[in-house]
Design a protein around this motif. Sequence first.
Motif, PDB file in Angstrom:
ATOM      1  N   LEU A  62       0.834  -1.205   0.000  1.00 53.56           N
ATOM      2  CA  LEU A  62       0.000   0.000   0.000  1.00 53.56           C
ATOM      3  C   LEU A  62       0.871   1.258   0.000  1.00 53.56           C
ATOM      4  N   LYS A  63       1.970   1.204   0.768  1.00 47.35           N
ATOM      5  CA  LYS A  63       2.900   2.345   0.777  1.00 47.35           C
ATOM      6  C   LYS A  63       3.463   2.563  -0.621  1.00 47.35           C
ATOM      7  N   THR A  64       3.755   1.437  -1.305  1.00 49.76           N
ATOM      8  CA  THR A  64       4.333   1.538  -2.635  1.00 49.76           C
ATOM      9  C   THR A  64       3.327   2.134  -3.614  1.00 49.76           C
ATOM     10  N   ILE A  65       2.045   1.793  -3.443  1.00 46.78           N
ATOM     11  CA  ILE A  65       1.016   2.380  -4.303  1.00 46.78           C
ATOM     12  C   ILE A  65       0.988   3.890  -4.107  1.00 46.78           C
ATOM     13  N   VAL A  66       1.063   4.315  -2.846  1.00 50.61           N
ATOM     14  CA  VAL A  66       1.054   5.752  -2.570  1.00 50.61           C
ATOM     15  C   VAL A  66       2.272   6.416  -3.205  1.00 50.61           C
TER      16      VAL A  66
ATOM     17  N   ASN B 252       8.038   1.409  -7.876  1.00 46.74           N
ATOM     18  CA  ASN B 252       9.206   0.919  -7.143  1.00 46.74           C
ATOM     19  C   ASN B 252       8.973   1.049  -5.650  1.00 46.74           C
ATOM     20  N   VAL B 253       9.548   0.091  -4.914  1.00 44.09           N
ATOM     21  CA  VAL B 253       9.481   0.185  -3.455  1.00 44.09           C
ATOM     22  C   VAL B 253      10.430   1.288  -3.018  1.00 44.09           C
ATOM     23  N   ALA B 254       9.909   2.269  -2.301  1.00 47.74           N
ATOM     24  CA  ALA B 254      10.747   3.395  -1.889  1.00 47.74           C
ATOM     25  C   ALA B 254      11.765   2.937  -0.859  1.00 47.74           C
ATOM     26  N   ARG B 255      12.871   3.688  -0.771  1.00 45.16           N
ATOM     27  CA  ARG B 255      13.948   3.281   0.127  1.00 45.16           C
ATOM     28  C   ARG B 255      13.486   3.274   1.584  1.00 45.16           C
ATOM     29  N   GLU B 256      12.572   4.190   1.939  1.00 45.38           N
ATOM     30  CA  GLU B 256      12.193   4.260   3.350  1.00 45.38           C
ATOM     31  C   GLU B 256      11.125   3.229   3.726  1.00 45.38           C
TER      32      GLU B 256
END
Lengths: 389, 386
Positions: free
Chosen positions: B37-41, B345-349
Amino acid sequence: MSSIPFSYVWRNLRTRKLTTLLTAGGMALVVFVYATVLMLEAGLAETLIATGSPDNVTVIRKGSQTEAQSVVDRNQAAIIESNAHVATDRDGSKLLAKESVVLISLQKRGTVKPANVVIRGTNKAGLVLRPQVQIVQGRMFRPGSAEVIAGRAIAERFQGAGLGETIRFGQRDWVVVALFDAGKTGFNSEIWADSELMMQSFRRSVFSAATFKLTESGQFDAVVKELDADPRLTVEAKRETQFYADQSRVMALFIRYLGVTLSVIFSLGAVIGAMITMYAAVANRVAEVGTLRAIGFNRRAVMTAFLVEALLLSLVGGVVGLVLASGMQFFTISTMNWQTFSELAFSFSLTPGIVIKALIFSLIMGLLGGFLPAARAARLNIVDALRAG
Amino acid sequence: MFLFLLKSAFLNAWRHRLRAVLTVTGLVVAILAFGLLKTIVTAWYAGADAASNARLVTRSSISLVFTLPISYKDRIRRVDGVTAISWANWFGGIYIDERNFFPQFAISNGYLDQYPEFVVAEADKKAFLVDRRGVVAGRKLAKRFGWQVGDVIPLKGTIFPGEWSFVLRAIYDGREQNTDENQFFFHWDYLNETMKKSAPRRANRTGVFIVSVNNPDNVAEISAAIDKEFRNSLAETLTETEKAFQLGFVSMTEAIVVAIEIVSYVVILIIMAVMANTMAMAARERTSEYATLKALGFSPGFISMLIVLESVLLCAVGAVIGIALTYPLARGFGNALDNVFPVFNVARETPWLQSGCALVVALVAAATPAIRSARIRIVDGLRSIG
């Protein structure tokens, strides 16, 4: 003496209050999310389908998907107007609205964020064609004057769109002379003005679309055939309901996909939660199960008792989740519709179908979570189980 | 002493194998869902993140639907601080079926020079420039439809009616990981020539001007200067940085982003309930053991630590597996939805946030049982039968 009394099951849940509360709470959250997504989808569908009337036909240029993209010139509009299937008013005027639709960006109240709003240039017929649109405050704009009427959802959220305020577009200041309520429809997210003056302001010579009422609902196919056959026209006609449903297919699809994905993820979590609880319940009560078996209850009865316990747990969760979800009905979501690039406001809508779906969903979670532990309880050997205490 | 504590906690966690496995599975699902879900955001904001602060976008102040006369280009170029200008028009054609949506722009010469992040081989670029019907497409887009250089691509116009056909002359690669490789560029001249013939009123107009400036610190003044140039004209302009322009789109769909963010935290709440449940059950079962430990002289703090460590251990295992699985899942999800999210992409954080959430879950779940077990009186504890 075949089934274990229900009070036994009920007491078991009450004895371990914290565990019961946590498991049911987890399930309640899952059901809440599941129901909310369904409600969002239902609210969107309700808004879009209600936006059109099945007896109305919207005509746009072939190939364009939205009114804002479409172009229908005066000649074509006149040809459509002369069609025999266009209904007439009591005074003999045709019930056909030649409309011009543009998107302008307005700022939301209290922010500097702009959003696209539909300005619909229409005429008297436009209001008659859409009985769901009712002026609740003020009066209809006068043809030829720089006056507009604003949908309720727009008036609340956008700067300058309230009654008596002014909006600037097309190098003119337009006074809001009325607020209209269009029920749950998408027209609530629009501003209406006089089409002729609006076209002048934007220096347009063509309409965007023509919408008319059929003399008889069944004549739709005949009209489509006639319009298609006319070599002077390059248009396509759709029932107004279909037209608006098509406009946000992408959005509806997105909400559905999101909903399915979330529900799957969540229910996995909730099933696991239920399983942990039920396994623990079985493990804690091995000796008890042995006793039950020893005094004559068969395997099936034991299994049923544990399953009922799991189902009861999930039902409590389901009901709590639904109660929480029903509170969402008071919220309105406004977002951009990707197909039309315009602002669309809709609310969550709780239908009986959703209530049933959500409850069934929670029971299935309970069943899945409770089945394996219940089977384990039923399979226990009487002697070993009695010794375990 | 600490090693002993760790060993005991580990053995405790593993005592109920089935429960441990189920709990860890639940955690994996939650951490995974949260990461996705974070990656979607993140993907939602990808366009804005990749956008430059040094490029300005000038568009009609009414809304993007309205076009600007092409003659504005010379007046904009004369504004102090402007180093380059090009223009682009949204085309919005349909490739075979509506479902195949991808962004298409008619671009003027010089546009590609303003976007160094689109890397095109020099020879291909030349081939594109000399072909009136030529097209430059992103790598991802070409892959999606299996296009090769030289392929003819037909589009059905919606805003610009008619059947259009283009020839793929070049494929661009993104220089950065977050460059959108899903776009389609063709010559604005081709569009304009055709409009001159079929709809002269719509010719010589464009949707946006892209303006490069000499110093990114001066964008505010330069934007104001450009807009002032056209104030009170038939087509007033609105100039903002490319980043602000992109964020404008995002903010219009903000409601959905906010919903996704809320949901990602609800996932964590749910798993907290599951975890807390597990810990409560474990502590209840072992009440008499803890009492025994106390009777042997172990401090209440030791017993609390035992429970907290057990919880942290379970969560750590779940988090590690969940974070590891996030990457392949995100890749699969991104591939399936590459027309919705060109960059996924999956963010670094994200893994840090996931770890943080797991830790919070572990501590919250352990809190009540830890406090209760530490406080219990030895006699009561020994009497307890779990």
